[in-house]
Write a protein that holds these residues in place. Structure first.
Motif, PDB file in Angstrom:
ATOM      1  N   LEU A  73       5.702   5.812   1.533  1.00 38.11           N
ATOM      2  CA  LEU A  73       5.313   7.170   1.168  1.00 38.11           C
ATOM      3  C   LEU A  73       6.334   7.698   0.163  1.00 38.11           C
ATOM      4  O   LEU A  73       7.539   7.673   0.418  1.00 38.11           O
ATOM      5  CB  LEU A  73       5.290   8.076   2.399  1.00 38.11           C
ATOM      6  CG  LEU A  73       5.194   9.596   2.158  1.00 38.11           C
ATOM      7  CD1 LEU A  73       3.854   9.968   1.552  1.00 38.11           C
ATOM      8  CD2 LEU A  73       5.434  10.360   3.456  1.00 38.11           C
ATOM      9  N   ILE A  74       5.845   8.166  -0.989  1.00 39.03           N
ATOM     10  CA  ILE A  74       6.696   8.821  -1.983  1.00 39.03           C
ATOM     11  C   ILE A  74       6.221  10.263  -2.071  1.00 39.03           C
ATOM     12  O   ILE A  74       5.071  10.527  -2.433  1.00 39.03           O
ATOM     13  CB  ILE A  74       6.598   8.150  -3.369  1.00 39.03           C
ATOM     14  CG1 ILE A  74       6.977   6.666  -3.287  1.00 39.03           C
ATOM     15  CG2 ILE A  74       7.495   8.866  -4.374  1.00 39.03           C
ATOM     16  CD1 ILE A  74       6.782   5.907  -4.592  1.00 39.03           C
ATOM     17  N   ALA A 101      -3.209   8.702  -3.866  1.00 42.97           N
ATOM     18  CA  ALA A 101      -2.439   9.898  -4.206  1.00 42.97           C
ATOM     19  C   ALA A 101      -3.066  11.128  -3.589  1.00 42.97           C
ATOM     20  O   ALA A 101      -4.275  11.176  -3.338  1.00 42.97           O
ATOM     21  CB  ALA A 101      -2.347  10.060  -5.722  1.00 42.97           C
ATOM     22  N   SER A 102      -2.228  12.123  -3.334  1.00 39.21           N
ATOM     23  CA  SER A 102      -2.689  13.399  -2.803  1.00 39.21           C
ATOM     24  C   SER A 102      -1.871  14.501  -3.446  1.00 39.21           C
ATOM     25  O   SER A 102      -0.691  14.318  -3.734  1.00 39.21           O
ATOM     26  CB  SER A 102      -2.534  13.447  -1.279  1.00 39.21           C
ATOM     27  OG  SER A 102      -2.887  14.726  -0.789  1.00 39.21           O
ATOM     28  N   LYS A 147       0.849  -1.188   0.000  1.00 39.78           N
ATOM     29  CA  LYS A 147       0.000   0.000   0.000  1.00 39.78           C
ATOM     30  C   LYS A 147       0.888   1.243   0.000  1.00 39.78           C
ATOM     31  O   LYS A 147       1.668   1.451   0.927  1.00 39.78           O
ATOM     32  CB  LYS A 147      -0.924  -0.001   1.219  1.00 39.78           C
ATOM     33  CG  LYS A 147      -1.969   1.120   1.202  1.00 39.78           C
ATOM     34  CD  LYS A 147      -2.902   1.001   2.397  1.00 39.78           C
ATOM     35  CE  LYS A 147      -3.971   2.084   2.378  1.00 39.78           C
ATOM     36  NZ  LYS A 147      -4.875   1.994   3.537  1.00 39.78           N
ATOM     37  N   VAL A 148       0.734   2.073  -1.039  1.00 42.20           N
ATOM     38  CA  VAL A 148       1.640   3.206  -1.239  1.00 42.20           C
ATOM     39  C   VAL A 148       0.846   4.509  -1.377  1.00 42.20           C
ATOM     40  O   VAL A 148      -0.209   4.543  -2.010  1.00 42.20           O
ATOM     41  CB  VAL A 148       2.507   2.995  -2.502  1.00 42.20           C
ATOM     42  CG1 VAL A 148       3.435   4.193  -2.715  1.00 42.20           C
ATOM     43  CG2 VAL A 148       3.306   1.708  -2.394  1.00 42.20           C
ATOM     44  N   LEU A 149       1.395   5.561  -0.773  1.00 42.18           N
ATOM     45  CA  LEU A 149       0.810   6.901  -0.899  1.00 42.18           C
ATOM     46  C   LEU A 149       1.773   7.793  -1.672  1.00 42.18           C
ATOM     47  O   LEU A 149       2.943   7.936  -1.304  1.00 42.18           O
ATOM     48  CB  LEU A 149       0.545   7.507   0.480  1.00 42.18           C
ATOM     49  CG  LEU A 149       0.027   8.960   0.497  1.00 42.18           C
ATOM     50  CD1 LEU A 149      -1.299   9.086  -0.239  1.00 42.18           C
ATOM     51  CD2 LEU A 149      -0.105   9.459   1.931  1.00 42.18           C
ATOM     52  N   ILE A 150       1.283   8.407  -2.742  1.00 39.99           N
ATOM     53  CA  ILE A 150       2.052   9.359  -3.549  1.00 39.99           C
ATOM     54  C   ILE A 150       1.578  10.763  -3.212  1.00 39.99           C
ATOM     55  O   ILE A 150       0.381  11.046  -3.223  1.00 39.99           O
ATOM     56  CB  ILE A 150       1.837   9.102  -5.055  1.00 39.99           C
ATOM     57  CG1 ILE A 150       2.356   7.714  -5.450  1.00 39.99           C
ATOM     58  CG2 ILE A 150       2.515  10.183  -5.891  1.00 39.99           C
ATOM     59  CD1 ILE A 150       1.951   7.298  -6.859  1.00 39.99           C
ATOM     60  N   VAL A 151       2.515  11.650  -2.906  1.00 39.01           N
ATOM     61  CA  VAL A 151       2.172  13.047  -2.625  1.00 39.01           C
ATOM     62  C   VAL A 151       2.891  13.924  -3.647  1.00 39.01           C
ATOM     63  O   VAL A 151       4.097  14.148  -3.549  1.00 39.01           O
ATOM     64  CB  VAL A 151       2.558  13.463  -1.189  1.00 39.01           C
ATOM     65  CG1 VAL A 151       1.951  14.823  -0.858  1.00 39.01           C
ATOM     66  CG2 VAL A 151       2.098  12.421  -0.179  1.00 39.01           C
ATOM     67  N   SER A 204       2.465  12.378 -11.016  1.00 41.14           N
ATOM     68  CA  SER A 204       1.734  11.423 -10.181  1.00 41.14           C
ATOM     69  C   SER A 204       1.286  10.217 -11.002  1.00 41.14           C
ATOM     70  O   SER A 204       1.404   9.071 -10.562  1.00 41.14           O
ATOM     71  CB  SER A 204       0.521  12.115  -9.551  1.00 41.14           C
ATOM     72  OG  SER A 204      -0.176  11.239  -8.705  1.00 41.14           O
ATOM     73  N   LYS A 205       0.809  10.484 -12.213  1.00 36.16           N
ATOM     74  CA  LYS A 205       0.367   9.402 -13.098  1.00 36.16           C
ATOM     75  C   LYS A 205       1.544   8.496 -13.468  1.00 36.16           C
ATOM     76  O   LYS A 205       1.419   7.272 -13.514  1.00 36.16           O
ATOM     77  CB  LYS A 205      -0.254  10.000 -14.359  1.00 36.16           C
ATOM     78  CG  LYS A 205      -0.862   8.975 -15.299  1.00 36.16           C
ATOM     79  CD  LYS A 205      -1.537   9.657 -16.487  1.00 36.16           C
ATOM     80  CE  LYS A 205      -2.141   8.624 -17.434  1.00 36.16           C
ATOM     81  NZ  LYS A 205      -2.801   9.290 -18.599  1.00 36.16           N
TER      82      LYS A 205
END
Length: 222
Positions: free
Chosen positions: A56-57, A32-33, A4-8, A15-16
């Motif tokens: 988190l990236i 993503a945020s 599970k990864v979150l892109i900021v 982001s895409k």
């Protein structure tokens, strides 16, 4: 591999692209945020639901939005994330390449990877994710080159940084000992501060205090 990864990231095209790289690594649970406040909310919510992110990236700089923000940059997000989920793996993906800023993120927050945006960014991101997943650090070549030439930065103590920040904020040198005394900070005598500023000018090749402040600002030390 991470699950599970979150892109900021506030640039939709970037982001895409990151999502595409993650999917190539068989990571499908991606959120993503485009701002740091929302990202922190997502992280807190995932902990409450007991379905935390494991990577988190994040970028470091973000465009000013129409809403008031509590967190204005990636560094502030990282600082808060370390408080709520200390074990979350963090990869910085940014155009920021000032050695002072890079060293601070590595030394103070112990981030797991740092990728400079550029021509090889897709390859670097993929390698970083794979490396960090194996409990190792990963830095792109641009960052490694910066770190190899960072000997002068390593000679700057926390006390030195405070002195430089006070001078940059407009406080006069003769007022600094009183500031140290009022805040119970050791090594704040007039003589020790004069001696250390002279050493810092030598380290950074500055002839005057204004030049010293300009140099340390340019490299992101303050």
């Amino acid at each position: 591999m991470f699950k599970k990864v979150l892109i900021v990231e506030d640039q939709q095209s970037i982001s895409k692209g990151l999502k595409s790289i993650l999917k190539d690594l068989n990571i499908d649970n991606i959120e993503a945020s485009d701002n740091c406040d929302n990202a922190l909310l997502k992280i807190r919510a995932s902990l409450i639901k007991k379905k935390p992110f494991d990577l988190l990236i994040t970028d470091l700089s973000f465009r000013e939005g129409y809403h008031l923000s509590n967190l204005s940059c990636g560094e502030e997000l990282i600082e808060q994330v370390k408080k709520v989920q200390p074990n979350l793996k963090i990869i910085v993906f940014s155009i920021e390449n000032r050695i002072g800023k890079v060293k601070k993120l590595l030394d103070k927050y112990d981030i797991d990877g740092y990728i400079a945006k550029g021509r090889r960014e897709s390859e670097d991101i993929k390698k970083a994710i794979q490396t960090v997943c194996q409990e190792r650090k990963y830095y792109s070549n641009t960052i490694l080159t910066l770190l190899k030439g960072s000997n002068n930065i390593s000679q700057v103590s926390t006390s030195d940084t405070l002195i430089l920040k006070l001078l940059a904020s407009g406080i006069k040198q003769k007022q600094i000992p009183e500031h140290f005394k009022d805040n119970n900070i050791p090594s704040g005598s007039k003589r020790s501060i004069e001696y250390r500023l002279q050493e810092l000018k030598t380290i950074f090749g500055a002839e005057t205090l204004p030049q010293l402040i300009s140099i340390v600002k340019d490299i992101g030390l303050i």
